[in-house]
Scaffold this active site. Structure first.
Site, PDB file in Angstrom:
ATOM      1  N   GLY A  11      38.621  24.758  43.448  1.00 47.45           N
ATOM      2  CA  GLY A  11      37.689  24.253  44.469  1.00 47.45           C
ATOM      3  C   GLY A  11      38.251  23.043  45.201  1.00 47.45           C
ATOM      4  O   GLY A  11      39.383  22.616  44.976  1.00 47.45           O
ATOM      5  N   ILE A  13      37.489  19.626  45.268  1.00 49.47           N
ATOM      6  CA  ILE A  13      37.873  18.448  44.488  1.00 49.47           C
ATOM      7  C   ILE A  13      38.776  18.845  43.331  1.00 49.47           C
ATOM      8  O   ILE A  13      39.755  18.164  43.007  1.00 49.47           O
ATOM      9  CB  ILE A  13      36.619  17.698  44.016  1.00 49.47           C
ATOM     10  CG1 ILE A  13      35.805  17.286  45.231  1.00 49.47           C
ATOM     11  CG2 ILE A  13      36.993  16.468  43.198  1.00 49.47           C
ATOM     12  CD1 ILE A  13      34.393  16.981  44.993  1.00 49.47           C
ATOM     13  N   TYR A 154      19.452  20.816  42.652  1.00 47.00           N
ATOM     14  CA  TYR A 154      20.872  20.506  42.470  1.00 47.00           C
ATOM     15  C   TYR A 154      21.029  19.209  41.676  1.00 47.00           C
ATOM     16  O   TYR A 154      21.696  19.170  40.641  1.00 47.00           O
ATOM     17  CB  TYR A 154      21.568  20.391  43.829  1.00 47.00           C
ATOM     18  CG  TYR A 154      22.928  19.738  43.773  1.00 47.00           C
ATOM     19  CD1 TYR A 154      23.142  18.500  44.362  1.00 47.00           C
ATOM     20  CD2 TYR A 154      23.979  20.352  43.106  1.00 47.00           C
ATOM     21  CE1 TYR A 154      24.388  17.893  44.293  1.00 47.00           C
ATOM     22  CE2 TYR A 154      25.230  19.744  43.036  1.00 47.00           C
ATOM     23  CZ  TYR A 154      25.413  18.512  43.635  1.00 47.00           C
ATOM     24  OH  TYR A 154      26.652  17.902  43.558  1.00 47.00           O
ATOM     25  N   ASN A 203      27.914  20.446  55.383  1.00 47.56           N
ATOM     26  CA  ASN A 203      28.280  19.029  55.351  1.00 47.56           C
ATOM     27  C   ASN A 203      28.927  18.569  56.660  1.00 47.56           C
ATOM     28  O   ASN A 203      29.573  19.331  57.371  1.00 47.56           O
ATOM     29  CB  ASN A 203      29.219  18.756  54.174  1.00 47.56           C
ATOM     30  CG  ASN A 203      28.563  19.058  52.825  1.00 47.56           C
ATOM     31  OD1 ASN A 203      29.183  19.632  51.960  1.00 47.56           O
ATOM     32  ND2 ASN A 203      27.301  18.689  52.665  1.00 47.56           N
ATOM     33  N   ARG A 235      26.192   7.191  54.726  1.00 51.42           N
ATOM     34  CA  ARG A 235      26.691   7.698  53.460  1.00 51.42           C
ATOM     35  C   ARG A 235      27.971   6.959  53.079  1.00 51.42           C
ATOM     36  O   ARG A 235      28.622   6.349  53.934  1.00 51.42           O
ATOM     37  CB  ARG A 235      27.015   9.203  53.558  1.00 51.42           C
ATOM     38  CG  ARG A 235      25.803  10.095  53.821  1.00 51.42           C
ATOM     39  CD  ARG A 235      24.875  10.150  52.640  1.00 51.42           C
ATOM     40  NE  ARG A 235      23.749  11.062  52.862  1.00 51.42           N
ATOM     41  CZ  ARG A 235      22.632  10.729  53.505  1.00 51.42           C
ATOM     42  NH1 ARG A 235      22.479   9.499  53.988  1.00 51.42           N
ATOM     43  NH2 ARG A 235      21.647  11.603  53.652  1.00 51.42           N
ATOM     44  N   ARG A 298      17.042  16.306  59.213  1.00 51.34           N
ATOM     45  CA  ARG A 298      17.143  17.462  58.298  1.00 51.34           C
ATOM     46  C   ARG A 298      16.246  17.192  57.088  1.00 51.34           C
ATOM     47  O   ARG A 298      16.350  16.114  56.481  1.00 51.34           O
ATOM     48  CB  ARG A 298      18.599  17.641  57.867  1.00 51.34           C
ATOM     49  CG  ARG A 298      18.844  18.750  56.884  1.00 51.34           C
ATOM     50  CD  ARG A 298      20.328  18.982  56.659  1.00 51.34           C
ATOM     51  NE  ARG A 298      20.973  17.825  56.029  1.00 51.34           N
ATOM     52  CZ  ARG A 298      22.260  17.797  55.676  1.00 51.34           C
ATOM     53  NH1 ARG A 298      23.049  18.829  55.920  1.00 51.34           N
ATOM     54  NH2 ARG A 298      22.767  16.715  55.101  1.00 51.34           N
TER      55      ARG A 298
HETATM   56  C1  WQD Z   1      26.018  13.482  55.586  1.00 52.98           C
HETATM   57  C2  WQD Z   1      25.288  12.872  56.785  1.00 52.98           C
HETATM   58  C3  WQD Z   1      23.374  14.126  57.483  1.00 52.98           C
HETATM   59  C4  WQD Z   1      25.661  17.637  58.818  1.00 52.98           C
HETATM   60  C5  WQD Z   1      26.478  15.821  50.324  1.00 52.98           C
HETATM   61  C6  WQD Z   1      26.488  17.079  49.544  1.00 52.98           C
HETATM   62  C7  WQD Z   1      25.915  16.857  48.176  1.00 52.98           C
HETATM   63  C8  WQD Z   1      26.494  15.633  47.510  1.00 52.98           C
HETATM   64  C9  WQD Z   1      26.423  14.415  48.411  1.00 52.98           C
HETATM   65  C10 WQD Z   1      28.148  15.924  45.822  1.00 52.98           C
HETATM   66  C11 WQD Z   1      23.780  12.928  56.638  1.00 52.98           C
HETATM   67  C12 WQD Z   1      24.446  14.120  58.573  1.00 52.98           C
HETATM   68  C13 WQD Z   1      25.311  16.406  58.307  1.00 52.98           C
HETATM   69  C14 WQD Z   1      25.441  17.912  60.190  1.00 52.98           C
HETATM   70  C15 WQD Z   1      24.548  15.702  60.457  1.00 52.98           C
HETATM   71  N1  WQD Z   1      27.846  15.843  47.142  1.00 52.98           N
HETATM   72  N2  WQD Z   1      24.774  15.448  59.116  1.00 52.98           N
HETATM   73  N3  WQD Z   1      24.885  16.925  60.962  1.00 52.98           N
HETATM   74  O1  WQD Z   1      23.685  15.283  52.740  1.00 52.98           O
HETATM   75  O2  WQD Z   1      25.008  13.278  51.889  1.00 52.98           O
HETATM   76  O3  WQD Z   1      25.175  15.505  50.726  1.00 52.98           O
HETATM   77  O4  WQD Z   1      27.050  14.749  49.636  1.00 52.98           O
HETATM   78  O5  WQD Z   1      27.373  15.942  44.944  1.00 52.98           O
HETATM   79  O6  WQD Z   1      26.256  17.995  47.414  1.00 52.98           O
HETATM   80  O7  WQD Z   1      25.700  18.016  50.212  1.00 52.98           O
HETATM   81  O8  WQD Z   1      26.193  15.127  53.002  1.00 52.98           O
HETATM   82  O9  WQD Z   1      27.696  15.836  54.812  1.00 52.98           O
HETATM   83  O10 WQD Z   1      25.519  17.106  54.477  1.00 52.98           O
HETATM   84  O11 WQD Z   1      25.448  14.784  55.383  1.00 52.98           O
HETATM   85  O12 WQD Z   1      24.044  14.831  61.192  1.00 52.98           O
HETATM   86  O13 WQD Z   1      25.718  19.024  60.731  1.00 52.98           O
HETATM   87  O14 WQD Z   1      25.604  13.619  57.943  1.00 52.98           O
HETATM   88  O15 WQD Z   1      22.074  13.985  58.040  1.00 52.98           O
HETATM   89  O16 WQD Z   1      23.243  11.748  57.217  1.00 52.98           O
HETATM   90  P1  WQD Z   1      24.924  14.737  52.119  1.00 52.98           P
HETATM   91  P2  WQD Z   1      26.250  15.815  54.439  1.00 52.98           P
END
Ligand code: WQD
Length: 346
Positions: A11, A13, A154, A203, A235, A298
């Site tokens: 995968g 990572i 999750y 993501n 984030r 979202r």
């Molecule tokens: C990041 C930011 C969205 C997509 C992920 C993984 C989760 C965990 C933590 C490991 C947010 C914004 C995103 C898009 C956007 N990883 N965004 N448009 O939600 O923090 O979670 O990291 O455990 O499994 O899903 O990451 O990349 O989805 O979102 O605006 O098309 O980008 O709102 O602020 P998230 P993400």
């Protein structure tokens, strides 16, 4: 050096961690069912490190596969000394739609692995956990003692496994480390391995790199009305190579410990970035414009997640070294060289 089992090692990572572990001299056995990864990644891991590994296709829930794997290693005179456990499901929305599947793979799968490890006297495990166990925190930065509040299946499954592991370490001769990832992005600087999500990426970062590669048209920014400086979500993005190095440091730490140990570590940079910071950082690093449109929030998104990585620095001597520019440059090196990921171009 040690003989390690890496579940989910093909995968995103897992593959980056395998490169670091092989370069450090470890002997690797990789178990992966390739449901969300490609065997090509393992070929490239071996190409990059100049060393071989043993790959086995199988499901971490399959007790017979696990038993055979540990028994074969022992009978070959090279018993498995520790496990790094990546194999699991990680899509937040999917976990809401199909929670039982997530409990089966993430929790029952881990229980099957732990049972096989116990049978064969292998009691050192690094576990792939998540910062989403914190839910929607209101004080920052997040330390490992910040109260957890898993708000989707999750995160609930990941926390359940953490609790299984700490129970083992408190009653038996186990050494465990639960690594709570923030947002891993980027790729190996060679561009030969990287993130290759199935279908349209959920993501942010792979969505951006696929726009740059011409596979997608425009980014939807999920809300600009959050209580953050520019209104978009914050984030803690960290380079996948920094994260891989943290896993190598964690498994070495467990193997060097002569007493039972239960670690929980936040792995992030400690510097949160907004969606627009990432978009603009990618544009600056690559010279490629990323068109975007702000749309509604979202469901399930939280305004901010940002790590306090002090514990990882104190315990492992690890801290993230790579910048957003490195993440963007390396992520683009992978995507531009592999527009369709590991799949052959159509
Ligand atoms: C990041 C930011 C969205 C997509 C992920 C993984 C989760 C965990 C933590 C490991 C947010 C914004 C995103 C898009 C956007 N990883 N965004 N448009 O939600 O923090 O979670 O990291 O455990 O499994 O899903 O990451 O990349 O989805 O979102 O605006 O098309 O980008 O709102 O602020 P998230 P993400």
């Amino acid at each position: 050096m040690a003989r390690l089992l890496i579940t989910g090692g093909a995968g995103f990572i897992g593959s980056h961690t395998c490169v670091v572990l092989l370069e450090a001299g470890h002997e690797l056995l990789v178990l992966d069912d390739f449901s969300n990864s490609s065997p090509v990644a393992l070929d490239r891991v071996q190409e990059l490190s100049g060393r071989s590994l043993q790959g086995i296709e199988g499901d971490v829930r399959d007790a017979a596969v696990l038993e055979q794997l540990f028994a074969n290693a022992a009978s070959a005179g090279a018993p498995i000394e520790a496990v790094i456990h990546f194999a699991g499901l990680k899509a937040v929305v999917e976990s809401v739609v199909d929670p039982l599947h997530y409990w089966d793979v993430n929790v029952s799968g881990t229980r099957a692995l732990l049972s096989a490890m116990e049978t064969h006297g292998c009691r050192s495990l690094v576990f792939s956990s998540t910062s989403t166990v914190y839910g929607e925190p209101d004080s920052f930065p997040l330390t490992e003692t910040t109260p957890t509040d898993p708000i989707h299946p999750y995160a609930q499954t990941k926390l359940a496994v953490e609790q299984m592991l700490s129970a083992l370490a408190s009653t038996g001769d186990w050494r465990v480390a639960s690594l709570r990832y923030f947002n891993p992005v980027g790729a190996h600087p060679s561009g030969r391995i990287g993130e290759d999500p199935l279908g349209i990426p959920n993501n942010l970062f792979p969505f951006i790199t696929q726009i740059a590669a011409g596979r997608l048209e425009k980014l939807r920014v999920f809300g600009d009305d959050y209580p953050t400086p520019d209104g978009t979500g914050i984030r803690d993005y960290l380079h996948v190579m920094d994260l891989a190095e943290a896993h190598a440091a964690a498994v070495d730490h467990l193997l060097q410990s002569d007493a039972p140990l239960s670690l929980t570590l936040n792995l992030g940079t400690g510097q949160g970035l907004s969606v627009l910071d990432v978009v603009h950082g990618f544009e600056a690093a690559t010279g490629i414009t990323i068109p975007y449109e702000v749309v509604e929030r979202r469901p399930g998104d939280v305004p901010k997640l940002e790590a306090c990585p002090k514990q990882a620095a104190n315990v492992l001597g690890w801290s993230a070294k790579r910048s957003l520019a490195d993440m963007c440059r390396d992520g683009w090196a992978w995507q531009s060289a592999n527009p369709q990921g590991y799949r052959e171009a159509p």
